[in-house]
Design a protein around this motif. Structure first.
Motif, PDB file in Angstrom:
ATOM      1  N   SER A  18       0.941  -1.303   0.043  1.00 18.85           N
ATOM      2  CA  SER A  18      -0.034  -0.051   0.003  1.00 18.85           C
ATOM      3  C   SER A  18       0.676   1.378   0.056  1.00 18.85           C
ATOM      4  O   SER A  18       2.189   1.259   0.627  1.00 18.85           O
ATOM      5  CB  SER A  18      -0.755  -0.063   1.403  1.00 18.85           C
ATOM      6  OG  SER A  18      -1.618   1.295   1.424  1.00 18.85           O
ATOM      7  N   ILE A  19       0.333   2.230  -0.212  1.00 17.46           N
ATOM      8  CA  ILE A  19       0.971   3.493   0.047  1.00 17.46           C
ATOM      9  C   ILE A  19       1.486   3.691   1.405  1.00 17.46           C
ATOM     10  O   ILE A  19       2.571   4.294   1.868  1.00 17.46           O
ATOM     11  CB  ILE A  19       0.249   4.936  -0.566  1.00 17.46           C
ATOM     12  CG1 ILE A  19      -1.144   4.855   0.267  1.00 17.46           C
ATOM     13  CG2 ILE A  19       0.322   5.302  -1.771  1.00 17.46           C
ATOM     14  CD1 ILE A  19      -1.814   6.252  -0.044  1.00 17.46           C
ATOM     15  N   TYR A  35      -1.906  -0.504  10.731  1.00 17.98           N
ATOM     16  CA  TYR A  35      -2.107  -1.071   9.274  1.00 17.98           C
ATOM     17  C   TYR A  35      -1.033  -0.715   8.486  1.00 17.98           C
ATOM     18  O   TYR A  35      -0.212  -1.463   7.781  1.00 17.98           O
ATOM     19  CB  TYR A  35      -3.425  -0.496   8.778  1.00 17.98           C
ATOM     20  CG  TYR A  35      -3.593  -0.819   7.221  1.00 17.98           C
ATOM     21  CD1 TYR A  35      -4.469  -1.680   6.958  1.00 17.98           C
ATOM     22  CD2 TYR A  35      -3.154   0.287   6.210  1.00 17.98           C
ATOM     23  CE1 TYR A  35      -4.539  -2.135   5.564  1.00 17.98           C
ATOM     24  CE2 TYR A  35      -3.426   0.190   5.059  1.00 17.98           C
ATOM     25  CZ  TYR A  35      -4.073  -1.056   4.606  1.00 17.98           C
ATOM     26  OH  TYR A  35      -4.285  -1.153   3.014  1.00 17.98           O
ATOM     27  N   TRP A  45     -12.329   1.150   1.967  1.00 22.99           N
ATOM     28  CA  TRP A  45     -12.148   2.395   2.073  1.00 22.99           C
ATOM     29  C   TRP A  45     -13.667   3.022   2.694  1.00 22.99           C
ATOM     30  O   TRP A  45     -13.455   4.144   3.252  1.00 22.99           O
ATOM     31  CB  TRP A  45     -11.683   3.359   0.918  1.00 22.99           C
ATOM     32  CG  TRP A  45     -10.478   4.047   1.249  1.00 22.99           C
ATOM     33  CD1 TRP A  45      -9.271   3.526   0.897  1.00 22.99           C
ATOM     34  CD2 TRP A  45     -10.541   5.338   2.167  1.00 22.99           C
ATOM     35  NE1 TRP A  45      -8.385   4.355   1.564  1.00 22.99           N
ATOM     36  CE2 TRP A  45      -8.838   5.535   2.209  1.00 22.99           C
ATOM     37  CE3 TRP A  45     -11.325   6.126   2.503  1.00 22.99           C
ATOM     38  CZ2 TRP A  45      -8.520   6.605   2.849  1.00 22.99           C
ATOM     39  CZ3 TRP A  45     -10.694   7.276   3.035  1.00 22.99           C
ATOM     40  CH2 TRP A  45      -9.377   7.474   3.138  1.00 22.99           C
ATOM     41  N   ILE A  91     -12.827   2.717   6.320  1.00 15.25           N
ATOM     42  CA  ILE A  91     -11.964   3.632   6.813  1.00 15.25           C
ATOM     43  C   ILE A  91     -12.464   5.095   6.969  1.00 15.25           C
ATOM     44  O   ILE A  91     -12.393   5.850   7.783  1.00 15.25           O
ATOM     45  CB  ILE A  91     -10.609   3.887   5.841  1.00 15.25           C
ATOM     46  CG1 ILE A  91      -9.987   2.478   5.888  1.00 15.25           C
ATOM     47  CG2 ILE A  91      -9.596   4.868   6.222  1.00 15.25           C
ATOM     48  CD1 ILE A  91      -8.707   2.044   4.890  1.00 15.25           C
TER      49      ILE A  91
HETATM   50  C1  BUO Z   1      -6.081   1.179   2.740  1.00 14.69           C
HETATM   51  C2  BUO Z   1      -4.876   1.970   2.276  1.00 14.69           C
HETATM   52  O1  BUO Z   1      -4.031   1.194   2.334  1.00 14.69           O
HETATM   53  C3  BUO Z   1      -4.900   3.091   2.485  1.00 14.69           C
HETATM   54  C4  BUO Z   1      -3.531   3.726   2.397  1.00 14.69           C
HETATM   55  O2  BUO Z   1      -5.806   3.880   2.211  1.00 14.69           O
END
Ligand code: BUO
Ligand code: NAI
Length: 257
Positions: A140-141, A153, A191, A194
Motif C-alpha cells: 500500500s502507499i 495497518y 475505504w 476507513i
Molecule cells: C487502505 C489503504 O491502504 C490506504 C492507504 O488507504
C-alpha cells in the motif's frame, strides 16, 4: 495455460484482479473467507465467462493449515500453481494509544502473517514444480509512509515490502519473482470503512475524509480496482520477468519516493 491463485477475491481489488487475470488467460483459483461464499461464487462465474477454468476455495490466510489447503487444492484441481496473488487484507483505523495488543496482533496476523504464509506455501509448491513462478503481494502507499490513525495497518504493509525484498532474493535461484503492488485510495468496501472510522474520530461527515485524501492525488481521482489489476496483470505475466523485489506504487501520484 498458467494457474493463478488470488486471495480475498470475493470483492474489491481482489475481484478486479481475478477478473483481469482470467481475461489474460490464466486459469484461476479464487479464495476468500467462508462468510464471503456468495460473492466469491459470483466472481468465479464472471471469471469463467472469459473461457478459463476457475475454482472457488475457502480459507483464512492467517492460518497455516488453511493456506496449505488452498495451495494444495489449487494444484490438485487446476494442475499447478504458477502465480500467487496474496491480496487479502484488513484495515484498522485507530489512534495508536487506543490500539490493544490483541487488535495489533489481528492486523498483523492477516496482513503480515497472511502474506508470509501465502508467499512461503506458494514458493514451496513452485519449487517442487520446478518451473519458476510469480508471487505478488498487496502492500500500500501505507507501506511507504506511516499514516496517522492507520499506524498499525501501515506497519503491516511495511512488513509486506520487507518480505517481498527478502523473498525475491531467496527464491531467485528457483526462477520465482516476487513483487508487491502499492495502491493509494481505492474505492472499495475497505475505504468505506476507513472513511466512516476517520469521520467518527475527527468529527467529520461521511465522505469527507476520502475527499480530503483524494485532493492530494495528482491524477485527480481515486483509484478503481481495475487500475490496480492492470499492474498485477503485468506483474503476473512474462513482461515483468526482469523485475523482482519491487513494491510498485499505483496511486495516481500521491507519493513520490
Ligand atoms: C487502505 C489503504 O491502504 C490506504 C492507504 O488507504
Ligand atoms: N482499498 C484501498 O484503498 C487499498 C487497499 N489495499 C490493500 O489491497 C487489498 C485488498 O483491499 P480491498 O479490496 O480494498 O479490501 P476489501 O475489504 O474490499 O476486500 C478484502 C477481501 O479480503 C478478504 N479477507 C479479509 N480477511 C481475510 C482472511 N483472514 N482470509 C482470507 N480473506 C480475507 C475479505 O473477505 C474481502 O473479500 C488489501 O490487502 C488492502 O490492504 C492497499 C492500498 C489501498
Amino acid at each position: 495455460m498458467t494457474v493463478a491463485h488470488v486471495t480475498g477475491a470475493a470483492r474489491g481489488i481482489g475481484r478486479a484482479i481475478a477478473l483481469r487475470l482470467a481475461q489474460d488467460g490464466h486459469n484461476v483459483a479464487l479464495s476468500d473467507l467462508p462468510s464471503m461464499s456468495a460473492e466469491l461464487e459470483a466472481t468465479r462465474q464472471e471469471a469463467q465467462a472469459h473461457g478459463v477454468r476457475s475454482v472457488a476455495l475457502h480459507g483464512d490466510v492467517s492460518d497455516l493449515a488453511s493456506v496449505r489447503a488452498l495451495v494444495a487444492d489449487t494444484a490438485e484441481r487446476l494442475g499447478s500453481l504458477d502465480v500467487m496473488v496474496a491480496n487479502a487484507g484488513i484495515a484498522q483505523t485507530k489512534a495508536l494509544l487506543d490500539v490493544s495488543p490483541q487488535e495489533y496482533d489481528r492486523v498483523h496476523a492477516v496482513n503480515g502473517r497472511g502474506v508470509f504464509l501465502c508467499y512461503t506455501e506458494a514458493a514451496r509448491q513452485m519449487i517442487a514444480q520446478g518451473s519458476g513462478g510469480k508471487i505478488i503481494g498487496a502492500a500500500s502507499i501505507a507501506g511507504h509512509k506511516g499514516f496517522a490513525l492507520l499506524g498499525v495497518y501501515s506497519s503491516s504493509k511495511f512488513a509486506v515490502r520487507a518480505l517481498t525484498q527478502a523473498a525475491a532474493q531467496e527464491w531467485a535461484p528457483h526462477g520465482i519473482t516476487v513483487n508487491a503492488y502499492c495502491p493509494g485510495i481505492v474505492d472499495t468496501a475497505m475505504w468505506v470503512e476507513i472513511d466512516r472510522d476517520l469521520g467518527a474520530i475527527n468529527g467529520v461527515d461521511t465522505g469527507e475524509s476520502m475527499r480530503e485524501m483524494a485532493a492530494g492525488i495528482t491524477l485527480g481521482r481515486v483509484s478503481t480496482g481495475d487500475d490496480v489489476a492492470k499492474l498485477v496483470s503485468f506483474l503476473a505475466g512474462p513482461d515483468s520477468d526482469y523485475m523482482t523485489g519491487q513494491s510498485v506504487l499505483v496511486d495516481g501520484g500521491m507519493l513520490f519516493v
